[in-house]
Structure formats: structure tokens, C-alpha cells
Design a protein around this motif. Structure first.
Motif, PDB file in Angstrom:
ATOM      1  N   UNK A 110      -9.770  39.194  -1.157  1.00 47.82           N
ATOM      2  CA  UNK A 110      -9.751  39.805   0.072  1.00 47.82           C
ATOM      3  C   UNK A 110     -11.810  40.256   0.155  1.00 47.82           C
ATOM      4  N   UNK A 111     -12.269  39.799  -0.066  1.00 44.27           N
ATOM      5  CA  UNK A 111     -13.663  39.566   0.210  1.00 44.27           C
ATOM      6  C   UNK A 111     -13.936  38.930   0.963  1.00 44.27           C
ATOM      7  N   UNK A 112     -13.074  37.561   1.111  1.00 44.99           N
ATOM      8  CA  UNK A 112     -13.437  36.441   1.962  1.00 44.99           C
ATOM      9  C   UNK A 112     -11.994  37.514   3.374  1.00 44.99           C
ATOM     10  N   UNK A 113     -11.764  37.603   3.832  1.00 44.46           N
ATOM     11  CA  UNK A 113     -10.422  37.831   4.732  1.00 44.46           C
ATOM     12  C   UNK A 113     -11.171  38.751   6.375  1.00 44.46           C
ATOM     13  N   UNK A 114     -11.162  38.137   6.594  1.00 45.07           N
ATOM     14  CA  UNK A 114     -11.651  38.765   8.264  1.00 45.07           C
ATOM     15  C   UNK A 114     -10.751  39.264   9.484  1.00 45.07           C
ATOM     16  N   UNK A 115      -9.349  39.580   8.875  1.00 43.19           N
ATOM     17  CA  UNK A 115      -8.353  40.276   9.550  1.00 43.19           C
ATOM     18  C   UNK A 115      -7.415  39.274  10.992  1.00 43.19           C
ATOM     19  N   UNK A 116      -8.104  37.558  10.122  1.00 39.34           N
ATOM     20  CA  UNK A 116      -7.142  36.620  10.899  1.00 39.34           C
ATOM     21  C   UNK A 116      -5.835  36.517  10.453  1.00 39.34           C
ATOM     22  N   UNK A 117      -5.096  35.403  11.195  1.00 48.42           N
ATOM     23  CA  UNK A 117      -4.096  34.507  10.451  1.00 48.42           C
ATOM     24  C   UNK A 117      -5.112  33.974   9.297  1.00 48.42           C
ATOM     25  N   UNK A 118      -6.133  33.195   9.746  1.00 51.45           N
ATOM     26  CA  UNK A 118      -6.717  32.861   8.902  1.00 51.45           C
ATOM     27  C   UNK A 118      -7.006  33.378   7.066  1.00 51.45           C
ATOM     28  N   UNK A 119      -6.403  34.576   6.867  1.00 51.15           N
ATOM     29  CA  UNK A 119      -7.033  34.830   5.766  1.00 51.15           C
ATOM     30  C   UNK A 119      -5.302  34.629   4.694  1.00 51.15           C
ATOM     31  N   UNK A 120      -4.142  34.160   5.180  1.00 50.06           N
ATOM     32  CA  UNK A 120      -3.248  33.729   4.415  1.00 50.06           C
ATOM     33  C   UNK A 120      -3.187  31.934   4.339  1.00 50.06           C
ATOM     34  N   UNK A 121      -4.719  31.659   5.222  1.00 49.21           N
ATOM     35  CA  UNK A 121      -4.457  29.885   4.814  1.00 49.21           C
ATOM     36  C   UNK A 121      -4.752  29.650   3.929  1.00 49.21           C
ATOM     37  N   UNK A 122      -4.021  29.238   2.740  1.00 45.57           N
ATOM     38  CA  UNK A 122      -4.745  28.601   1.269  1.00 45.57           C
ATOM     39  C   UNK A 122      -3.772  27.084   0.820  1.00 45.57           C
ATOM     40  N   UNK A 123      -4.731  26.357  -0.222  1.00 44.76           N
ATOM     41  CA  UNK A 123      -4.380  25.151  -0.581  1.00 44.76           C
ATOM     42  C   UNK A 123      -3.471  25.355  -1.404  1.00 44.76           C
ATOM     43  N   UNK A 124      -2.747  24.172  -0.979  1.00 43.77           N
ATOM     44  CA  UNK A 124      -1.298  24.553  -2.425  1.00 43.77           C
ATOM     45  C   UNK A 124      -0.605  23.042  -1.441  1.00 43.77           C
ATOM     46  N   UNK A 125       0.101  22.543  -3.370  1.00 41.09           N
ATOM     47  CA  UNK A 125       1.246  21.814  -2.886  1.00 41.09           C
ATOM     48  C   UNK A 125       2.431  21.365  -2.648  1.00 41.09           C
ATOM     49  N   UNK A 126       3.477  20.920  -2.128  1.00 40.44           N
ATOM     50  CA  UNK A 126       3.884  20.995  -1.893  1.00 40.44           C
ATOM     51  C   UNK A 126       4.609  19.573  -2.835  1.00 40.44           C
TER      52      UNK A 126
END
Length: 235
Positions: free
Chosen positions: A121-137
Motif C-alpha cells: 500500500x505504501x507504493x500505490x499511486x492510484x494507477x492501474x500499475x498498483x496491481x502489477x506484480x511479478x508472478x510465475x505461470x
């Protein structure tokens, strides 16, 4: 947008939330479909689903239509087409978060978007990118031999990671696991489908949870999986 020598019919139904770039992402697939022998029709509304005579001629529906609604007669037409052998395919919210007002649609597709985890939450800016996180398929054991995902290794993305509510009737070709961070509500890792197929009546359904925007569609692994999925699902 048609090719004169096409032998099969593809219908693209797109719309809903513009953040998912329904026009740009589906446009990127039209040349591929035409090269593979499809005449492509594009509709910006679900109204076409109520045209039963036309839908009976369609071999593949590619739907990218997020957070919309569908009328009863439209869904009845779509359902009848799939049951009779029309393939259906799509990605991300365009197929797994399309019509929250219709439980039968959810039942047919086999998975519903429920959540995408966000950054600290401390890194969020209110943009879509708030939900872009690294993950593996992670390719499943079934996925290692399935024509859609065969030969593709586990791969990493930085984008929305879908938490999908699903059932055991899906043939899951790949999964993704939500980790636990200090700010999350859940307290153990949760694995959900990332790529799946589903046989519904005579129709085949293909879903890729990755596909948030054009840059994800153009990821080489995602692109290969989606292209194979379109051909697999088609009548």
C-alpha cells in the motif's frame, strides 16, 4: 474485415472497460485468424448473440468484453451456439469477468475473476500499475502434453495476477499461486487456474487469465498460448 478465401467464420465481440484495451488487443489477433482461414466479423455489442441464425454459422467466438451485462435473449443465443459446437475463447476480464449479472454464463466459462493482489500500500499511486506484480505461470502436468501449452516452460510476468474462482470441471493447463504478504487478508498461498479449457456441450472453451493489456498479449509465451487456444477452440 474478411478474407475472400476463408473457410471458417470467426466473430469478435468486444467492449466493456477500456482499460483492458478491447479494441487494440483483438485487432492484434485479426491477422492471425485471417492467415488461418477465418473470415472475421467484429461487433462492439453483445446484441449479435441474439441472432441465432448467424451464430449457427460461427466456428469461433473471440470475446473481450469486461464488466458488462448481457440480456437474457443474448445469453440464450450464445449458450445455444456453444452447446452446438461453436468454440469460445478470450482472455483476462474480457471472458472471466464479463457478465456478473448472469450465473449461467459463469457456469459455462468455468472461472470468475475475484481479485488481483496489489503492491505494498505504501507504493500505490492510484494507477492501474498498483496491481502489477511479478508472478510465475506454472504449466500443469496436463499442460505439458496439451497442444495449447506443450513445449512451453513456466514463465514470469509483471501484470495483474488473477485470483479466479473455479471448479474441478476445468482442464487446467497452467496455474499461478498468490503468495502471502503482510497486508493481505489471506494467510496461506492460494493457487488458481491461469490457463484452462472446458468442454461445454459440443463446444470448446479456452480462457487465458493473463491478457490485461496489449503488452501482455504480445508477450511471446502468452501470444503463443492464445493463438493455439483460438485454433483449438474453433469448431
Amino acid at each position: 474485415m474478411t478474407s475472400n478465401d476463408a473457410t471458417r467464420q470467426a466473430l469478435i465481440v468486444r467492449g466493456g472497460w477500456d482499460g483492458h484495451q478491447p479494441v487494440e488487443t483483438t485487432d492484434s489477433m485479426i491477422p492471425f485468424l485471417e492467415r488461418n482461414g477465418f473470415a472475421v466479423r467484429v461487433e462492439e455489442s453483445t446484441a449479435i448473440y441474439a441472432d441465432a441464425d448467424y451464430l449457427a454459422t460461427v466456428d469461433l467466438i473471440l470475446q473481450v468484453n469486461t464488466m458488462s451485462t448481457i440480456e437474457k435473449d443474448e445469453f440464450a443465443g450464445l449458450q445455444a451456439a456453444v452447446l452446438n459446437g461453436t468454440g469460445m475463447a478470450g482472455w483476462h476480464g474480457g471472458i472471466a469477468d464479463s457478465y456478473r449479472n448472469n450465473a449461467d454464463y459463469l457456469h459455462m466459462i468455468g472461472g470468475q475473476f475475484a481479485h488481483h493482489a496489489g503492491k505494498d500500500p505504501a507504493e500505490r499511486t492510484g494507477e492501474q500499475s498498483d496491481n502489477y506484480i511479478p508472478y510465475t505461470v506454472h504449466i500443469s502436468e496436463l499442460g505439458k502434453t496439451h497442444p495449447i501449452t506443450q513445449g512451453i516452460d513456466d514463465f514470469d510476468l509483471v501484470t495483474e495476477q488473477y485470483w479466479v474462482l473455479s471448479d474441478e470441471y476445468n482442464d487446467v493447463l497452467a496455474t499461478t499461486t498468490q503468495s502471502v504478504r503482510p497486508w493481505d487478508a489471506w494467510n496461506r498461498p492460494v493457487t488458481a487456474p491461469a490457463i484452462w479449457t472446458r468442454q461445454w456441450g459440443k463446444g470448446r472453451i479456452f480462457v487465458s487469465a493473463p491478457g490485461h493489456r496489449l503488452e501482455i498479449i504480445e508477450n511471446p509465451n502468452v501470444r503463443t498460448i492464445i493463438e493455439r487456444g483460438l485454433l483449438w477452440a474453433a469448431r
